[in-house]
Motif scaffolding. Structure first.
Motif, mmCIF file in Angstrom:
data_model
loop_
_atom_site.group_PDB
_atom_site.id
_atom_site.type_symbol
_atom_site.label_atom_id
_atom_site.label_comp_id
_atom_site.label_asym_id
_atom_site.label_seq_id
_atom_site.Cartn_x
_atom_site.Cartn_y
_atom_site.Cartn_z
ATOM 1 N N PHE A 21 0.571 -0.895 0.169
ATOM 2 C CA PHE A 21 -0.115 -0.462 0.259
ATOM 3 C C PHE A 21 0.795 0.858 -0.184
ATOM 4 C CE2 PHE A 21 -1.977 -3.398 1.952
ATOM 5 C CZ PHE A 21 -3.332 -2.942 1.130
ATOM 6 N N ASP A 22 0.437 2.599 -0.441
ATOM 7 C CA ASP A 22 0.375 3.996 -0.529
ATOM 8 C C ASP A 22 0.115 4.256 0.141
ATOM 9 O OD1 ASP A 22 3.227 3.509 -2.567
ATOM 10 O OD2 ASP A 22 1.582 3.746 -3.972
ATOM 11 N N VAL A 23 0.740 4.904 1.370
ATOM 12 C CA VAL A 23 -0.269 6.324 2.458
ATOM 13 C C VAL A 23 0.422 6.884 2.560
ATOM 14 C CG1 VAL A 23 -0.860 3.826 3.702
ATOM 15 C CG2 VAL A 23 1.458 5.034 4.276
ATOM 16 N N ASN A 24 -0.508 7.979 3.090
ATOM 17 C CA ASN A 24 -0.061 9.533 3.326
ATOM 18 C C ASN A 24 -0.895 10.450 4.142
ATOM 19 O OD1 ASN A 24 -2.420 9.775 0.935
ATOM 20 N ND2 ASN A 24 -1.803 11.653 1.668
ATOM 21 N N VAL A 25 -0.793 11.211 4.920
ATOM 22 C CA VAL A 25 -0.814 11.739 6.160
ATOM 23 C C VAL A 25 -0.191 13.264 5.820
ATOM 24 C CG1 VAL A 25 -1.679 12.326 7.992
ATOM 25 C CG2 VAL A 25 -1.467 9.871 7.772
ATOM 26 N N GLU A 26 -1.440 14.465 5.589
ATOM 27 C CA GLU A 26 -1.362 15.695 5.263
ATOM 28 C C GLU A 26 -1.920 16.316 6.706
ATOM 29 O OE1 GLU A 26 -1.064 18.268 2.031
ATOM 30 O OE2 GLU A 26 -2.126 16.316 1.197
ATOM 31 N N ALA A 27 -1.394 17.546 7.625
ATOM 32 C CA ALA A 27 -2.023 17.950 8.669
ATOM 33 C C ALA A 27 -1.628 19.559 8.606
ATOM 34 C CB ALA A 27 -1.425 17.624 9.691
ATOM 35 N N ALA A 28 -2.865 20.124 8.631
ATOM 36 C CA ALA A 28 -2.076 21.874 8.618
ATOM 37 C C ALA A 28 -2.861 22.582 9.137
ATOM 38 C CB ALA A 28 -2.452 22.562 7.384
ATOM 39 N N PHE A 29 -2.136 23.456 9.902
ATOM 40 C CA PHE A 29 -2.309 24.194 11.445
ATOM 41 C C PHE A 29 -2.276 25.354 10.871
ATOM 42 C CE2 PHE A 29 -0.197 20.206 12.541
ATOM 43 C CZ PHE A 29 -1.295 19.634 13.127
ATOM 44 N N SER A 30 -3.406 26.730 11.426
ATOM 45 C CA SER A 30 -3.173 27.665 11.048
ATOM 46 C C SER A 30 -3.811 28.381 12.279
ATOM 47 C CB SER A 30 -4.567 27.793 10.080
ATOM 48 O OG SER A 30 -5.619 27.788 10.051
ATOM 49 N N LYS A 31 -3.199 29.708 11.983
ATOM 50 C CA LYS A 31 -3.521 30.554 13.186
ATOM 51 C C LYS A 31 -3.446 32.110 12.490
ATOM 52 C CE LYS A 31 -2.550 31.595 18.605
ATOM 53 N NZ LYS A 31 -1.750 31.307 19.386
ATOM 54 N N ARG A 32 -4.630 33.141 13.583
ATOM 55 C CA ARG A 32 -5.058 33.814 13.342
ATOM 56 C C ARG A 32 -5.399 34.423 11.872
ATOM 57 N NH1 ARG A 32 0.015 37.562 11.123
ATOM 58 N NH2 ARG A 32 -0.023 37.363 9.290
ATOM 59 N N GLN A 33 -7.242 33.764 11.403
ATOM 60 C CA GLN A 33 -7.582 33.158 10.088
ATOM 61 C C GLN A 33 -8.366 35.131 10.434
ATOM 62 O OE1 GLN A 33 -8.107 31.490 8.597
ATOM 63 N NE2 GLN A 33 -7.047 29.998 8.913
ATOM 64 N N LYS A 34 -8.524 35.202 9.854
ATOM 65 C CA LYS A 34 -9.492 36.504 9.176
ATOM 66 C C LYS A 34 -11.121 36.302 9.301
ATOM 67 C CE LYS A 34 -5.844 39.210 10.181
ATOM 68 N NZ LYS A 34 -5.720 40.421 10.761
ATOM 69 N N ARG A 35 -11.474 34.468 9.158
ATOM 70 C CA ARG A 35 -12.765 34.837 8.194
ATOM 71 C C ARG A 35 -13.483 34.787 9.225
ATOM 72 N NH1 ARG A 35 -12.642 28.747 5.577
ATOM 73 N NH2 ARG A 35 -10.997 29.460 4.957
ATOM 74 N N SER A 36 -15.433 34.465 9.249
ATOM 75 C CA SER A 36 -16.387 34.915 9.882
ATOM 76 C C SER A 36 -16.187 33.263 10.225
ATOM 77 C CB SER A 36 -16.662 35.904 9.801
ATOM 78 O OG SER A 36 -16.633 36.939 10.030
ATOM 79 N N PHE A 37 -16.915 32.963 11.372
ATOM 80 C CA PHE A 37 -18.065 31.657 11.880
ATOM 81 C C PHE A 37 -19.214 32.588 12.280
ATOM 82 C CE2 PHE A 37 -13.377 30.920 12.245
ATOM 83 C CZ PHE A 37 -12.969 29.483 11.224
#
Length: 220
Positions: free
Chosen positions: A149-165
């Motif tokens: 098998f070929d396996v992969n994991v990507e993880a991104a961490f972000s701060k100072r987001q300007k978008r509204s929730f």
């Protein structure tokens, strides 16, 4: 090329007008210093991440790839890329200046990436990006063979987001309450993409791939 239908109110006939649009995909200059440092300036393609459908660590992308499109139709980006390879170790180092939508020097974006080979078939990539009035982002990307098998994991961490929730709100039979918008620039948001693929070779030159991917996105 786009065809538009325009109805004629006088006689009821429909006039068809064809509009031709042109877009510049790539135009870049490339040079090197002592065959050690390689530089590319101009409109160019750059894709980071090992996922097949979604790449949360592809920080330089201006738009997300359409997973249902047969071809990736996104145009190249205005970048100045510096690449320093280490062929003996199987490592690569990148520094990228982003010029898209930059009207002043402080609007430029900077992305750094290191790619490190391990165990003969694996690769670890560490990525960081910063840009004025944009989120600060860090990324980790690991891909390797695991038996057949070929396996992969990507993880991104972000701060100072300007978008509204949005939070709250009700849809009761009485008076509905609309959700309340808010921003949380201090929170660290996580995005993860992981996948597994298995290849079946059915001829000398052709294979068919079976795979699955999982996504987790706190940004919605």
């Amino acid at each position: 090329e786009q065809e538009t239908s325009i109805p004629n109110a006088a006689n009821g006939e429909v006039t068809r007008r064809t509009t031709l649009e042109q877009s510049l995909d790539e135009l870049w200059f490339k040079w090197d210093i002592a065959r050690t440092v390689f530089m590319t300036f101009g409109k160019q393609h750059l894709k980071w991440g090992s996922g097949q459908i979604w790449n949360p660590t592809d920080f330089t992308a201006r738009e997300v790839r359409d997973p249902f499109a047969l071809f990736d139709r996104r145009l190249g980006q205005n970048l100045f890329k510096i690449h320093v390879p280490n062929e003996k170790m199987g490592f690569n180092y990148y520094a990228v200046l982003q010029f898209d939508d930059a009207e002043r020097n402080e609007d430029l974006g900077l992305a750094l990436r290191g790619e490190f080979a391990f165990l003969g078939s694996g690769e670890l990539a560490l990525t960081a990006q910063a840009r004025n009035n944009s989120a600060q982002r860090l990324g980790v990307d690991v891909s390797s063979a695991l038996g057949p098998f070929d396996v992969n994991v990507e993880a991104a961490f972000s701060k100072r987001q300007k978008r509204s929730f949005y939070r709250g709100g009700t849809l009761d039979e009485g008076i509905p309450v609309l959700p309340t918008p808010y921003q949380d620039e201090d929170k660290t948001f996580k995005q993860v993409s992981s996948g597994l693929r298995y290849a079946v070779k059915y001829s000398e030159d052709d294979s068919i791939y079976f795979g699955a991917e999982y996504f987790y996105n706190e940004l919605g």
